[in-house]
Design a protein around this motif. Structure first.
Motif, PDB file in Angstrom:
ATOM      1  N   ILE A  93       1.024  -0.822  -0.637  1.00 42.77           N
ATOM      2  CA  ILE A  93      -0.207   0.096  -0.589  1.00 42.77           C
ATOM      3  C   ILE A  93       0.736   1.180  -0.185  1.00 42.77           C
ATOM      4  O   ILE A  93       1.802   1.303   0.560  1.00 42.77           O
ATOM      5  CB  ILE A  93      -1.032   0.110   1.402  1.00 42.77           C
ATOM      6  N   SER A  94       0.122   2.129  -0.377  1.00 39.64           N
ATOM      7  CA  SER A  94       1.399   3.775  -0.975  1.00 39.64           C
ATOM      8  C   SER A  94       0.041   4.687  -1.353  1.00 39.64           C
ATOM      9  O   SER A  94      -1.347   4.619  -0.941  1.00 39.64           O
ATOM     10  CB  SER A  94       2.285   3.288  -1.499  1.00 39.64           C
ATOM     11  N   ARG A  95       0.641   5.852  -1.402  1.00 39.85           N
ATOM     12  CA  ARG A  95      -0.411   6.944  -0.688  1.00 39.85           C
ATOM     13  C   ARG A  95       0.747   7.906  -0.995  1.00 39.85           C
ATOM     14  O   ARG A  95       1.827   8.066  -1.203  1.00 39.85           O
ATOM     15  CB  ARG A  95      -1.251   7.009   0.291  1.00 39.85           C
ATOM     16  N   ASP A  96      -0.403   9.405  -1.648  1.00 36.64           N
ATOM     17  CA  ASP A  96      -0.014  10.518  -2.570  1.00 36.64           C
ATOM     18  C   ASP A  96      -0.862  11.255  -1.723  1.00 36.64           C
ATOM     19  O   ASP A  96      -1.784  12.301  -1.739  1.00 36.64           O
ATOM     20  CB  ASP A  96      -0.117  10.765  -3.918  1.00 36.64           C
ATOM     21  N   ASN A  97       0.042  11.801  -0.250  1.00 35.31           N
ATOM     22  CA  ASN A  97      -1.127  13.178   0.324  1.00 35.31           C
ATOM     23  C   ASN A  97      -1.611  14.256  -0.618  1.00 35.31           C
ATOM     24  O   ASN A  97      -2.363  14.233   0.125  1.00 35.31           O
ATOM     25  CB  ASN A  97      -0.116  13.078   1.501  1.00 35.31           C
ATOM     26  N   ALA A  98      -0.327  14.551  -0.920  1.00 28.69           N
ATOM     27  CA  ALA A  98      -1.088  15.810  -2.082  1.00 28.69           C
ATOM     28  C   ALA A  98      -2.378  15.630  -2.616  1.00 28.69           C
ATOM     29  O   ALA A  98      -3.124  16.307  -2.443  1.00 28.69           O
ATOM     30  CB  ALA A  98       0.048  16.076  -2.798  1.00 28.69           C
ATOM     31  N   LYS A  99      -2.291  14.541  -3.292  1.00 33.82           N
ATOM     32  CA  LYS A  99      -3.728  14.194  -4.324  1.00 33.82           C
ATOM     33  C   LYS A  99      -4.917  13.495  -3.247  1.00 33.82           C
ATOM     34  O   LYS A  99      -5.226  12.933  -3.696  1.00 33.82           O
ATOM     35  CB  LYS A  99      -2.880  13.239  -4.939  1.00 33.82           C
ATOM     36  N   ASN A 100      -3.920  13.278  -2.061  1.00 35.67           N
ATOM     37  CA  ASN A 100      -5.456  11.835  -1.765  1.00 35.67           C
ATOM     38  C   ASN A 100      -5.740  11.294  -1.936  1.00 35.67           C
ATOM     39  O   ASN A 100      -7.029  10.142  -2.341  1.00 35.67           O
ATOM     40  CB  ASN A 100      -6.377  13.213  -1.091  1.00 35.67           C
ATOM     41  N   THR A 101      -4.999  10.021  -2.044  1.00 36.88           N
ATOM     42  CA  THR A 101      -4.866   8.779  -2.829  1.00 36.88           C
ATOM     43  C   THR A 101      -3.826   7.720  -2.428  1.00 36.88           C
ATOM     44  O   THR A 101      -2.559   8.376  -2.226  1.00 36.88           O
ATOM     45  CB  THR A 101      -4.021   9.028  -4.927  1.00 36.88           C
TER      46      THR A 101
END
Length: 119
Positions: free
Chosen positions: A73-81
């Protein structure tokens, strides 16, 4: 309100890979409300919905034992993705996968995306 839009499901042979994505829109949420936990659950036919993986905004992750070492699992906090990279897929991974975001204790769910692994 948080709307979650998922993509990336499909049909794959056992041993293959898929990548799921979930984008969260924050319409109606105050700018002061932060999204901390984002994650994925899945539900197979005839079974209860179960946790797959979660991620916090600080980078902590949690996985179900059944997917450890295979899913990331990973995420892009700036894109809320949030993303779910699924490798070495097995037939038992076949399920509808749901994106999950709790905000102040209120759970928000995506519409679900089907993942089918053929053996």
């Amino acid at each position: 309100q948080v709307q979650l839009v998922e993509s990336g499901g499909g049909l794959v042979q056992a041993g293959g890979s898929l990548r799921l994505s979930c984008a969260a829109s924050r319409s109606g949420l105050s700018i002061n409300v932060s999204i901390n936990v984002m994650g994925w659950y899945r539900q197979a036919p005839g079974k209860q919905r179960e946790l797959v993986a979660t991620s916090t905004s600080s980078g902590s992750t949690n996985y179900a034992d059944s997917v450890k070492g295979r899913f990331t699992i990973s995420r892009d906090n700036a894109k809320n993705t949030v993303y779910l990279q699924m490798n070495s897929l097995k037939s038992e991974d076949t399920a509808v996968y749901y994106c999950y975001v709790p905000v102040y204790g209120i759970p928000y769910w995506g519409q679900g995306t089907q993942v089918t692994v053929s053996s």
